[in-house]
Enzyme design. Sequence first.
Site, mmCIF file in Angstrom:
data_model
loop_
_atom_site.group_PDB
_atom_site.id
_atom_site.type_symbol
_atom_site.label_atom_id
_atom_site.label_comp_id
_atom_site.label_asym_id
_atom_site.label_seq_id
_atom_site.Cartn_x
_atom_site.Cartn_y
_atom_site.Cartn_z
ATOM 1 N N SER A 279 0.944 -0.752 0.035
ATOM 2 C CA SER A 279 0.153 0.094 -0.163
ATOM 3 C C SER A 279 0.886 1.256 0.165
ATOM 4 O O SER A 279 2.163 1.030 0.525
ATOM 5 C CB SER A 279 -0.626 -0.250 1.015
ATOM 6 O OG SER A 279 -0.247 0.165 2.229
ATOM 7 N N ASP A 280 0.265 2.251 -0.682
ATOM 8 C CA ASP A 280 0.901 3.585 -0.196
ATOM 9 C C ASP A 280 0.812 3.786 0.868
ATOM 10 O O ASP A 280 -0.279 3.309 2.278
ATOM 11 C CB ASP A 280 0.314 4.507 -1.281
ATOM 12 C CG ASP A 280 1.569 5.501 -1.435
ATOM 13 O OD1 ASP A 280 2.401 6.200 -0.361
ATOM 14 O OD2 ASP A 280 1.303 6.935 -2.668
ATOM 15 N N TRP A 281 2.035 4.470 1.662
ATOM 16 C CA TRP A 281 1.610 5.129 3.006
ATOM 17 C C TRP A 281 0.176 5.719 3.314
ATOM 18 O O TRP A 281 -0.111 6.679 2.376
ATOM 19 C CB TRP A 281 3.212 6.328 3.252
ATOM 20 C CG TRP A 281 3.890 5.540 4.083
ATOM 21 C CD1 TRP A 281 4.528 5.884 4.694
ATOM 22 C CD2 TRP A 281 4.978 4.081 2.796
ATOM 23 N NE1 TRP A 281 6.194 4.436 4.615
ATOM 24 C CE2 TRP A 281 6.108 3.674 3.775
ATOM 25 C CE3 TRP A 281 4.346 3.857 1.564
ATOM 26 C CZ2 TRP A 281 6.646 2.932 3.321
ATOM 27 C CZ3 TRP A 281 5.275 2.665 1.625
ATOM 28 C CH2 TRP A 281 6.730 2.359 2.053
#
Length: 861
Positions: A279-281
């Site tokens: 996932s992106d942050w």
Amino acid sequence: MRLGWLEVAGVAAATVASAKDLAYSPPFYPSPWSNGQGEWAEAYNRAVQFVSQLTLAEKVNLTTGTGWMQEHCVGETGSIPRLGFRGLCLQDSPLGVRDTDYVSAFPAGVNVAATWDKKLAYLRGEAMGQEHNGKGVDVQLGPVAGPLGRSPNGGRNWEGFSPDPVLTGALMAETIKGMQEAGIMACAKHFIGYEQEHFRQAPEAQGYGFDIDESVSSNIDDKTLHELYLWPFADAVRAGVASFMCSYNQINNSYGCSNSYTLNKLLKAELDFQGFVMSDWGAHHSGVGDALAGLDMSMPGDAVMGNGQTFWGTNLTIAVVNGTIPEWRLDDMAVRIMAAYYKVGRDRHQVPINFDSWTTDEYGYEHALVGQNYVKVNEKVDVRGNHAALIRQIGSSSIVLLKNEGALPLTGCEKFTAILGEDAGSAQGGANGCSDRGCDNGTLAMGWGSGTDNFPYLVTPEQAIQNEILSKGKGEVFAVTDNGNVDAIEQYASQATVSLVFVNADSGEGYINVDGNMGDRNNITVWQGADQVVKTATANCNNTILVIHGVGAVEAGEWNENPNITAIVWAGLPGQESGNSLVDVLYGRVNPGAKTPFTWGKDLDSYGTPLLMEPNNGKAAPQVDFTEGVFIDYRHFDKANETPVYEFGFGLSYTTFGYSSLYVQPIPTAPYGPASGQTKEAPSLGNYSTDYSDYLYPDNIDKIPLYIYPWLNSTDPKKASADPHYGLKTEDYVPEGATDGSPQSILPAGGGPGGNPGLYDEVYRVSAIITNTGKVLGDEVPQLYVSLGGPDDPKVVLRSFDRITLAPGQQFQWTTTLTRRDISNWDPASQNWFVSDYPKTVYVGSSSRKLPLQAPLPKLP
Ligand SMILES: *[C@@H]1O[C@H](CO)[C@@H](O)[C@H](O)[C@H]1NC(C)=O
Ligand SMILES: *[C@@H]1O[C@H](CO)[C@@H](O)[C@H](O)[C@H]1NC(C)=O
Ligand SMILES: *[C@@H]1O[C@H](CO)[C@@H](O)[C@H](O)[C@H]1NC(C)=O
Ligand SMILES: *[C@@H]1O[C@H](CO)[C@@H](O)[C@H](O)[C@H]1NC(C)=O
Ligand SMILES: *[C@@H]1O[C@H](CO)[C@@H](O)[C@H](O)[C@H]1NC(C)=O
Ligand SMILES: *[C@@H]1O[C@H](CO)[C@@H](O)[C@H](O)[C@H]1NC(C)=O
Ligand SMILES: *[C@@H]1O[C@H](CO)[C@@H](O)[C@H](O)[C@H]1NC(C)=O
Ligand SMILES: *[C@@H]1O[C@H](CO)[C@@H](O)[C@H](O)[C@H]1NC(C)=O
Ligand SMILES: *[C@@H]1O[C@H](CO)[C@@H](O)[C@H](O)[C@H]1NC(C)=O
Ligand SMILES: *[C@@H]1O[C@H](CO)[C@@H](O)[C@H](O)[C@H]1NC(C)=O
């Protein structure tokens, strides 16, 4: 407050869609398990062996970050101490090692695109990979093909390459190969449809005063997705990329990391991707839902950065034990991560992590978030090698000569050189004065946001030009870098033999607001009040040369017309060697051979693809309909019959080139057929206990506050999970078929890395003769375009290119091939590619609008 609701996000989105008639993302389950196809075989087998030895909690540790700022890298997974396996270090950025020192600041992706040079893309990837490896990084978070560049003012376009999918795909692939050759894992991001900063994350937008609860939805039809946005990602998969990052935005009202259509279907089933998806942050929105939709790693591990709660970790352990997530799905996550690890040889290359993202001091906290354990965190290892030379070369190879009325090259013996504009000089606060380069002060050599790193130094244009002139020992040279000092600018310009005027335009990531620009640019004019500098200089000097630094196109029509502007160059975001790269071209040591990787329209409106700057759906997700389909950038200008200032692919040289003798030859191949057959059953690696007491925190552990672990603090799963909605009936949130591990049908467009192997059959060989018709050695970029011929097809689309060097008078027979994919369209009905019956034409030339050679493509048998 959001968390419980988001646990069922997949279903909620569907409800909203049918209720409000919004774009909808069809479900695709189960999540495809990896199979070790092709060049993944050996790594896959080793991964299976490794994962088979792991306990459930150890597998969970591989999939979940330990929490924001809890370790040294921007993201770190849990470790497996029992087997001496340290947590994986994930680090920004696509242009260098972020948040540390003694690293190189490479040119941005957009500059690599401007070189049109696959070899340089590879070498840059390899050099960046070496630097990451040297600091102890396992995964470098790049390169970027999303944003692709739907709109010229998209804030992060410069991190990627070009709005053309073929140019981006080819350079993305070379970058990945180079990075992974250096022994680190690359990450293709951001998947997918992430084309604007505005509203990419609801909490961030709330911070700017927008009252919305959900992230923007990019609503993209299937044909556009395949023919445009997915294309370069398919190249990334074919290049063997180790990982993908799913994006903040929604696609058809389903979040990037929750979207079973984009992750399960497109990426894992159709493109047959064997690595892992992180996932992106902050883009991880649901525990069970995202696991089943195809997410493999939660970054940075906590649900909200720094809050100590996690959708996975403890929750993932519980979800497997309570039977909601099948064990094979967790095994598949772990195998994908470890296969990627072995594929690039991390077991051979890994060195200890020797830097710290949260301080460049030597000493700092081991767990910075909670200020625990003050130790030596930064060894200050210099990993730059001799990369400065490569950076300088990419810099000069990416300078696009847009206009030249004989003013360039200069000799350095000009009687009086005026250097005008803030963008020529250094920033008052130093090159790293603003965190994450979040300001536009002094010369611009990098955009802003997480896609940056720290400069080790920055050679300014002022410095390099002064050196150049001093070395010749002839002329006078003066610089005015205060754009407000009109008198001085006027005075010097009126005396100058040549005025070098510097302008720029900046953009970046949405968490930083620079001069009212929330990542995306509000306009495509120049910054720092530089238009006034241009006006003053040109009114007083009839030999004004313009140097444009920046993230993309700016309004240049008037400058192009102005007779006192005798040359214009675009230098993009060149990184640390900015000034040196520039003087190499200005003073003729390097003959410019770059081509603009995007279209220069007369203004923002001329692109026809505005960003959404105000919410348009109440408090619910803002909706961006990609109604233009594949018609972005030059495809739009061609369709709308709009004349650009400089067309895609355009760039001048100090020499000239001729094109002749186009030759097209079909290559016999087997006909294209849909992939068929079945996958194997999902493998289950090992067994696990269903007794919750086997997963309690070990007694002896020294628990770090807010740290993410795989363990439980109670044998009551509801208490241990602390989810108020714990125990909802699975049929309420587990999509149909999501837990089915039985053999699945292979998709017609699938069956190999990057899709159906038949797509990559070479079906035509094309050659043309390129001649250097001028007086000096120079580089040319022959470009091959195809017209697919249908009423809904763009006039032409780029399909092949190379950068070649030719001596004066030299002829070269350029030969290239077209694959079946190059001449295909996507058919949503059959969910496969097909070659239409429309007559097709191939063109070869020096830009998207200078195509002197053309020939019909004979029908394939
Ligand atoms: C989005 O909806 C369009 C229109 O129904 C459809 O063609 C496309 O496949 C959908 N894409 C995704 C990712 O759901
Ligand atoms: C999970 O990772 C953490 C952090 O590295 C470590 O302290 C813990 O022992 C690991 N747990 C297991 C089960 O290996
Ligand atoms: C488990 O997930 C829920 C949200 O679904 C969250 O509220 C809870 O804090 C998580 N539990 C842990 C231990 O992090
Ligand atoms: C299983 O565990 C997950 C993670 O804590 C939780 O969200 C879910 O509600 C649980 N399901 C059942 C049926 O207990
Ligand atoms: C950048 O420029 C702005 C505007 O002139 C100024 O306020 C700021 O202090 C500068 N910052 C640095 C680090 O140079
Ligand atoms: C465009 O934006 C830049 C940066 O915010 C600003 O300096 C400039 O004045 C703007 N241009 C116009 C015409 O408003
Ligand atoms: C061009 O420069 C000359 C000075 O060399 C000036 O007299 C003239 O007005 C300028 N022309 C324009 C269009 O600004
Ligand atoms: C530019 O101006 C200089 C004097 O300032 C003059 O000698 C020269 O002829 C002018 N060139 C052109 C092309 O007008
Ligand atoms: C897993 O299987 C092995 C071998 O059959 C057995 O010894 C072990 O007790 C099992 N573990 C669990 C947790 O069921
Ligand atoms: C157990 O963990 C939950 C979730 O993190 C927390 O709310 C609770 O206070 C913890 N209980 C104990 C006894 O540590």
